[in-house]
Design a protein around this motif. Structure first.
Motif, PDB file in Angstrom:
ATOM      1  N   ALA A   1     -39.009 -32.608 -24.852  1.00 33.33           N
ATOM      2  CA  ALA A   1     -39.759 -32.002 -23.752  1.00 33.33           C
ATOM      3  C   ALA A   1     -41.261 -32.100 -24.010  1.00 33.33           C
ATOM      4  CB  ALA A   1     -39.345 -30.542 -23.580  1.00 33.33           C
ATOM      5  N   ARG A   2     -41.673 -31.979 -25.256  1.00 35.95           N
ATOM      6  CA  ARG A   2     -43.094 -32.059 -25.619  1.00 35.95           C
ATOM      7  C   ARG A   2     -43.618 -33.485 -25.540  1.00 35.95           C
ATOM      8  NH1 ARG A   2     -45.352 -32.828 -30.449  1.00 35.95           N
ATOM      9  NH2 ARG A   2     -43.422 -32.453 -31.614  1.00 35.95           N
ATOM     10  N   ARG A   3     -42.796 -34.440 -25.997  1.00 35.98           N
ATOM     11  CA  ARG A   3     -43.243 -35.838 -26.000  1.00 35.98           C
ATOM     12  C   ARG A   3     -43.062 -36.507 -24.638  1.00 35.98           C
ATOM     13  NH1 ARG A   3     -46.861 -35.760 -28.926  1.00 35.98           N
ATOM     14  NH2 ARG A   3     -47.116 -37.895 -28.180  1.00 35.98           N
ATOM     15  N   PHE A   4     -42.057 -36.098 -23.876  1.00 35.83           N
ATOM     16  CA  PHE A   4     -41.776 -36.727 -22.580  1.00 35.83           C
ATOM     17  C   PHE A   4     -41.605 -35.643 -21.509  1.00 35.83           C
ATOM     18  CE2 PHE A   4     -39.991 -39.355 -25.980  1.00 35.83           C
ATOM     19  CZ  PHE A   4     -40.615 -40.580 -25.744  1.00 35.83           C
ATOM     20  N   PRO A   5     -42.662 -34.907 -21.183  1.00 38.76           N
ATOM     21  CA  PRO A   5     -42.530 -33.801 -20.225  1.00 38.76           C
ATOM     22  C   PRO A   5     -42.018 -34.279 -18.868  1.00 38.76           C
ATOM     23  CG  PRO A   5     -44.846 -34.345 -20.630  1.00 38.76           C
ATOM     24  CD  PRO A   5     -44.049 -35.090 -21.650  1.00 38.76           C
ATOM     25  N   GLY A   6     -41.027 -33.554 -18.367  1.00 40.78           N
ATOM     26  CA  GLY A   6     -40.478 -33.874 -17.054  1.00 40.78           C
ATOM     27  C   GLY A   6     -39.488 -35.008 -17.039  1.00 40.78           C
ATOM     28  N   ALA A   7     -39.202 -35.613 -18.198  1.00 43.67           N
ATOM     29  CA  ALA A   7     -38.278 -36.760 -18.254  1.00 43.67           C
ATOM     30  C   ALA A   7     -36.844 -36.248 -18.379  1.00 43.67           C
ATOM     31  CB  ALA A   7     -38.630 -37.686 -19.412  1.00 43.67           C
ATOM     32  N   ASP A   8     -36.220 -35.983 -17.251  1.00 44.59           N
ATOM     33  CA  ASP A   8     -34.880 -35.405 -17.226  1.00 44.59           C
ATOM     34  C   ASP A   8     -33.857 -36.339 -17.866  1.00 44.59           C
ATOM     35  OD1 ASP A   8     -33.242 -33.138 -16.271  1.00 44.59           O
ATOM     36  OD2 ASP A   8     -32.269 -34.678 -15.067  1.00 44.59           O
ATOM     37  N   GLY A   9     -34.012 -37.639 -17.643  1.00 41.48           N
ATOM     38  CA  GLY A   9     -33.055 -38.592 -18.185  1.00 41.48           C
ATOM     39  C   GLY A   9     -33.043 -38.612 -19.701  1.00 41.48           C
ATOM     40  N   ILE A  10     -34.215 -38.453 -20.313  1.00 42.44           N
ATOM     41  CA  ILE A  10     -34.279 -38.425 -21.774  1.00 42.44           C
ATOM     42  C   ILE A  10     -33.595 -37.180 -22.312  1.00 42.44           C
ATOM     43  CG2 ILE A  10     -35.871 -38.199 -23.722  1.00 42.44           C
ATOM     44  CD1 ILE A  10     -37.733 -40.121 -22.326  1.00 42.44           C
ATOM     45  N   GLN A  11     -33.751 -36.065 -21.614  1.00 45.08           N
ATOM     46  CA  GLN A  11     -33.059 -34.837 -22.022  1.00 45.08           C
ATOM     47  C   GLN A  11     -31.544 -35.014 -21.942  1.00 45.08           C
ATOM     48  OE1 GLN A  11     -34.227 -31.920 -23.208  1.00 45.08           O
ATOM     49  NE2 GLN A  11     -36.398 -32.431 -23.118  1.00 45.08           N
ATOM     50  N   LEU A  12     -31.081 -35.660 -20.891  1.00 46.29           N
ATOM     51  CA  LEU A  12     -29.640 -35.903 -20.745  1.00 46.29           C
ATOM     52  C   LEU A  12     -29.112 -36.741 -21.911  1.00 46.29           C
ATOM     53  CD1 LEU A  12     -29.341 -36.750 -16.931  1.00 46.29           C
ATOM     54  CD2 LEU A  12     -28.379 -34.760 -18.077  1.00 46.29           C
ATOM     55  N   ALA A  13     -29.824 -37.824 -22.193  1.00 48.54           N
ATOM     56  CA  ALA A  13     -29.375 -38.721 -23.264  1.00 48.54           C
ATOM     57  C   ALA A  13     -29.427 -38.025 -24.623  1.00 48.54           C
ATOM     58  CB  ALA A  13     -30.233 -39.984 -23.278  1.00 48.54           C
ATOM     59  N   ALA A  14     -30.482 -37.241 -24.872  1.00 49.02           N
ATOM     60  CA  ALA A  14     -30.624 -36.564 -26.163  1.00 49.02           C
ATOM     61  C   ALA A  14     -29.513 -35.537 -26.379  1.00 49.02           C
ATOM     62  CB  ALA A  14     -31.992 -35.895 -26.252  1.00 49.02           C
ATOM     63  N   SER A  15     -29.208 -34.750 -25.340  1.00 52.65           N
ATOM     64  CA  SER A  15     -28.166 -33.732 -25.508  1.00 52.65           C
ATOM     65  C   SER A  15     -26.800 -34.385 -25.699  1.00 52.65           C
ATOM     66  CB  SER A  15     -28.144 -32.782 -24.318  1.00 52.65           C
ATOM     67  OG  SER A  15     -27.673 -33.404 -23.142  1.00 52.65           O
ATOM     68  N   ALA A  16     -26.554 -35.489 -24.982  1.00 52.28           N
ATOM     69  CA  ALA A  16     -25.288 -36.195 -25.149  1.00 52.28           C
ATOM     70  C   ALA A  16     -25.170 -36.795 -26.545  1.00 52.28           C
ATOM     71  CB  ALA A  16     -25.164 -37.287 -24.091  1.00 52.28           C
TER      72      ALA A  16
ATOM     73  N   PRO B   1     -14.113 -53.025 -20.080  1.00 52.60           N
ATOM     74  CA  PRO B   1     -14.181 -52.612 -21.489  1.00 52.60           C
ATOM     75  C   PRO B   1     -15.547 -52.052 -21.876  1.00 52.60           C
ATOM     76  CG  PRO B   1     -12.967 -54.662 -21.323  1.00 52.60           C
ATOM     77  CD  PRO B   1     -13.495 -54.362 -19.941  1.00 52.60           C
ATOM     78  N   ALA B   2     -15.525 -50.954 -22.627  1.00 56.11           N
ATOM     79  CA  ALA B   2     -16.737 -50.268 -23.061  1.00 56.11           C
ATOM     80  C   ALA B   2     -16.396 -49.424 -24.281  1.00 56.11           C
ATOM     81  CB  ALA B   2     -17.289 -49.384 -21.937  1.00 56.11           C
ATOM     82  N   PHE B   3     -17.411 -48.813 -24.894  1.00 56.67           N
ATOM     83  CA  PHE B   3     -17.161 -47.984 -26.072  1.00 56.67           C
ATOM     84  C   PHE B   3     -16.615 -46.617 -25.691  1.00 56.67           C
ATOM     85  CE2 PHE B   3     -18.229 -45.044 -29.489  1.00 56.67           C
ATOM     86  CZ  PHE B   3     -17.764 -45.738 -30.591  1.00 56.67           C
ATOM     87  N   GLY B   4     -17.137 -46.048 -24.599  1.00 58.94           N
ATOM     88  CA  GLY B   4     -16.717 -44.719 -24.181  1.00 58.94           C
ATOM     89  C   GLY B   4     -17.871 -43.979 -23.532  1.00 58.94           C
ATOM     90  N   TYR B   5     -17.768 -42.664 -23.460  1.00 57.88           N
ATOM     91  CA  TYR B   5     -18.849 -41.899 -22.850  1.00 57.88           C
ATOM     92  C   TYR B   5     -19.020 -40.549 -23.534  1.00 57.88           C
ATOM     93  CZ  TYR B   5     -15.254 -39.275 -20.171  1.00 57.88           C
ATOM     94  OH  TYR B   5     -14.184 -38.497 -19.788  1.00 57.88           O
ATOM     95  N   LEU B   6     -20.234 -39.977 -23.365  1.00 59.24           N
ATOM     96  CA  LEU B   6     -20.560 -38.650 -23.873  1.00 59.24           C
ATOM     97  C   LEU B   6     -20.944 -37.743 -22.710  1.00 59.24           C
ATOM     98  CD1 LEU B   6     -22.707 -39.712 -26.959  1.00 59.24           C
ATOM     99  CD2 LEU B   6     -20.402 -38.735 -27.021  1.00 59.24           C
ATOM    100  N   VAL B   7     -20.802 -36.453 -22.933  1.00 59.22           N
ATOM    101  CA  VAL B   7     -21.070 -35.471 -21.882  1.00 59.22           C
ATOM    102  C   VAL B   7     -22.280 -34.626 -22.278  1.00 59.22           C
ATOM    103  CG1 VAL B   7     -20.115 -33.589 -20.516  1.00 59.22           C
ATOM    104  CG2 VAL B   7     -18.596 -35.384 -21.391  1.00 59.22           C
ATOM    105  N   PRO B   8     -23.361 -34.648 -21.499  1.00 58.14           N
ATOM    106  CA  PRO B   8     -24.524 -33.807 -21.811  1.00 58.14           C
ATOM    107  C   PRO B   8     -24.192 -32.325 -21.698  1.00 58.14           C
ATOM    108  CG  PRO B   8     -25.108 -35.554 -20.255  1.00 58.14           C
ATOM    109  CD  PRO B   8     -23.612 -35.540 -20.359  1.00 58.14           C
ATOM    110  N   VAL B   9     -25.009 -31.497 -22.329  1.00 57.09           N
ATOM    111  CA  VAL B   9     -24.798 -30.047 -22.349  1.00 57.09           C
ATOM    112  C   VAL B   9     -24.711 -29.468 -20.949  1.00 57.09           C
ATOM    113  CG1 VAL B   9     -25.921 -27.857 -22.904  1.00 57.09           C
ATOM    114  CG2 VAL B   9     -25.789 -29.641 -24.634  1.00 57.09           C
ATOM    115  N   ARG B  10     -25.612 -29.884 -20.064  1.00 58.30           N
ATOM    116  CA  ARG B  10     -25.698 -29.240 -18.749  1.00 58.30           C
ATOM    117  C   ARG B  10     -24.472 -29.473 -17.865  1.00 58.30           C
ATOM    118  NH1 ARG B  10     -30.719 -32.192 -15.956  1.00 58.30           N
ATOM    119  NH2 ARG B  10     -31.557 -31.665 -17.989  1.00 58.30           N
TER     120      ARG B  10
END
Length: 511
Positions: free
Chosen positions: A160-175, A341-350
């Motif tokens: 949030a400090r380095r990329f303010p307002g970047a919702d997509g980065i938050q999603l990827a980080a939490s996942a 075919p793919a590796f799979g998926y992760l689920v973000p916190v929200r």
């Protein structure tokens, strides 16, 4: 001289091998090594089930399933596999394979593919959950660096400090934190969980600028590991250069099984399964565990704290919390995935819900399907983590866990078909949570291990709870502790009271 190793997971077994190789035939007086394991089996959280599915031996992993062949730790593990005679059992996923390039997030009720190239990133940044991603990255170098007095912060606060307002980065980080730690990125420490990012910002005041400055330059340690692997096992070095991830054909338990055999065959190592350690008494002359002179514990901090009640001195000053994970492996007679075919998926916190993520095992490692490659569809659903008790309570029944896993597949991918085979495992307190303050906690434990009012120089630690949760981290940590002990023992003869340990295993936290 008697050394007791507590725990026979990947760390304890690797440490026993390292010490045995260096001590057998050394002279200077007898040295014994005892490896104490509370369970009836060795391997710790490396757990492979080989399940008969339609007459074939399919692999179900309840713990780690793939390894990365990169960095000093990854190269050390490959060298270990070569030494153990497992090179021919390695199965790889090439860097261009679908399982390496296609990974998803479950966002807003659908599966969102993560960008795998610069062009993909630009396209994803134009709209949808990742909108504005490129702009946030371009603006980051102009954002002020962290305050000088900031010693740690959560993964969420860092991005949030380095990329303010970047919702997509938050999603990827939490996942990502769900996938690695089964943890809540709002509590996990960026300094401890993502040290390379924390250090990159520290170097230049900007995460992007710091990463660009470091580039792909290898460290001296990595260069040495690469050189050694290339000399001894050139085929594994070639594999490392072309692979994104890899495993063993019969599952990762092949590593711990091989290490166990090495220990059993060593004339100075005694393996003691079904020997839970319930009490550790340390004083200035001995460690009263099997009458050992030194103890190296791979156990979690809470276990050490429990064992040392009644020991002279102060209690351990910090214990790492742990998360439990429900792992449900399933095999279907035909492809049920609604995706290529793919590796799979992760689920973000929200997104909430029960699942941390789902791995498409047959897509990632089809050779583990046995002779029916292409005929089976193996999946693994991972649930719980930091919210385990909220979802399952104290003692969930396997049938209830299976129902929840099938519900995840139905709601998130529309899969309603009943699996041909399944396996449910409840991995209690399996993944350490490096929460904000963990780094300072390790510094306190390092001081305690050396202190005359703490462990009195009789104990060292290594393993996932003490610095790195991956198999590679555990192997590297065990080998480093082992080699440090060997250096100290070289040329020495011990009589009477043994000297204190020359290390704690936590030296890096003194910086």
């Amino acid at each position: 001289m008697h050394i007791a190793i507590l725990g026979a997971g990947i760390t304890g077994l690797t440490l026993a091998r390292t010490l045995s190789l260096g001590l057998v035939g050394r002279g200077g007086g007898p040295i014994r090594i005892s490896v104490l394991e509370g369970q009836g089996r060795v391997g710790g959280w490396v757990q492979t089930q080989r399940k008969s599915v339609a007459g074939e031996d399919a692999v179900f992993e309840q713990g780690p399933r793939t390894l990365r062949p990169s960095g000093p730790a990854g190269l050390r593990t490959l060298r270990l596999l070569g030494d153990l005679g497992l090179a021919e059992d390695v199965v790889q996923v090439g860097k261009g394979a679908p399982a390496a390039r296609k990974r998803y997030l479950y966002v807003q009720g659908r599966l969102l593919r993560l960008p795998a190239s610069i062009l993909d990133t630009v396209k994803a940044s134009a709209s949808g959950p990742l909108k504005g991603l490129v702009g946030s990255v371009l603006r980051e170098p102009f954002i002020p660096g962290r305050p000088r007095d900031l010693e740690d912060e959560s993964v969420q606060d860092f991005f949030a400090r380095r990329f303010p307002g970047a919702d997509g980065i938050q999603l990827a980080a939490s996942a990502m934190m769900h996938g690695i730690y089964a943890g809540d990125y709002r509590k996990l420490s960026v300094r401890s969980c993502l040290p390379s990012l924390w250090e990159a910002e520290g170097r230049s005041g900007s995460l992007v600028r710091g990463m660009l400055l470091s580039g792909s330059k290898a460290t001296t340690e990595e260069d040495e590991a690469r050189h050694a692997l290339k000399i001894h096992y050139p085929q594994l070095m070639e594999m490392a250069e072309t692979s994104a991830i890899y495993s063993l054909r019969q599952g990762l338990s092949g590593i711990t099984d091989a290490l166990n055999q090495v220990a059993i065959q060593s004339p100075i190592v005694t393996m003691r399964p079904s020997s839970p350690v319930t009490k550790v008494i340390l004083d200035e002359s001995k460690a009263k565990v099997m009458d050992a002179d030194w103890v190296v514990s791979t156990l979690p901090g809470p276990s050490i704290a429990s064992c040392m009640k009644g020991s002279p001195g102060n209690p351990i000053p910090y214990t790492t919390p742990y998360a439990s994970v429900a792992v449900v492996n399933m095999a279907f007679s035909q492809r049920v995935l609604p995706l290529d075919p793919a590796f799979g998926y992760l689920v973000p916190v929200r997104e909430g819900g029960d699942a941390l993520g789902v791995v498409f095992d047959s897509d990632a490692l089809p050779s583990q399907d046995g002779a029916r490659q292409g005929g089976l569809n193996r999946l693994t659903v991972m649930m719980g983590g930091w919210k385990f008790k909220q979802i399952f309570g104290e003692k969930p029944h396997p049938d209830d866990v299976l129902k929840k896993a099938r519900r995840v597949l139905k709601e998130q991918m529309g899969i309603v078909k009943e699996p041909m085979a399944h396996h449910v495992s409840i991995q209690c307190q399996c993944i350490p949570q490096y929460e904000v303050g963990w780094w300072d906690g390790m510094r306190q434990v390092d001081e305690w291990l050396r202190s005359s009012t703490g462990a009195q120089g009789r104990m060292a630690v290594c393993g996932a709870g003490w610095g790195g949760v991956s198999v590679n981290d555990c192997v590297q940590g065990a080998e480093k502790v082992g080699h440090a002990l060997l250096d100290h023992l070289k040329g020495k003869t011990f009589s009477g009271a043994s000297p204190t340990l020359p290390l704690t295993g936590l030296e890096r936290f003194r910086k």
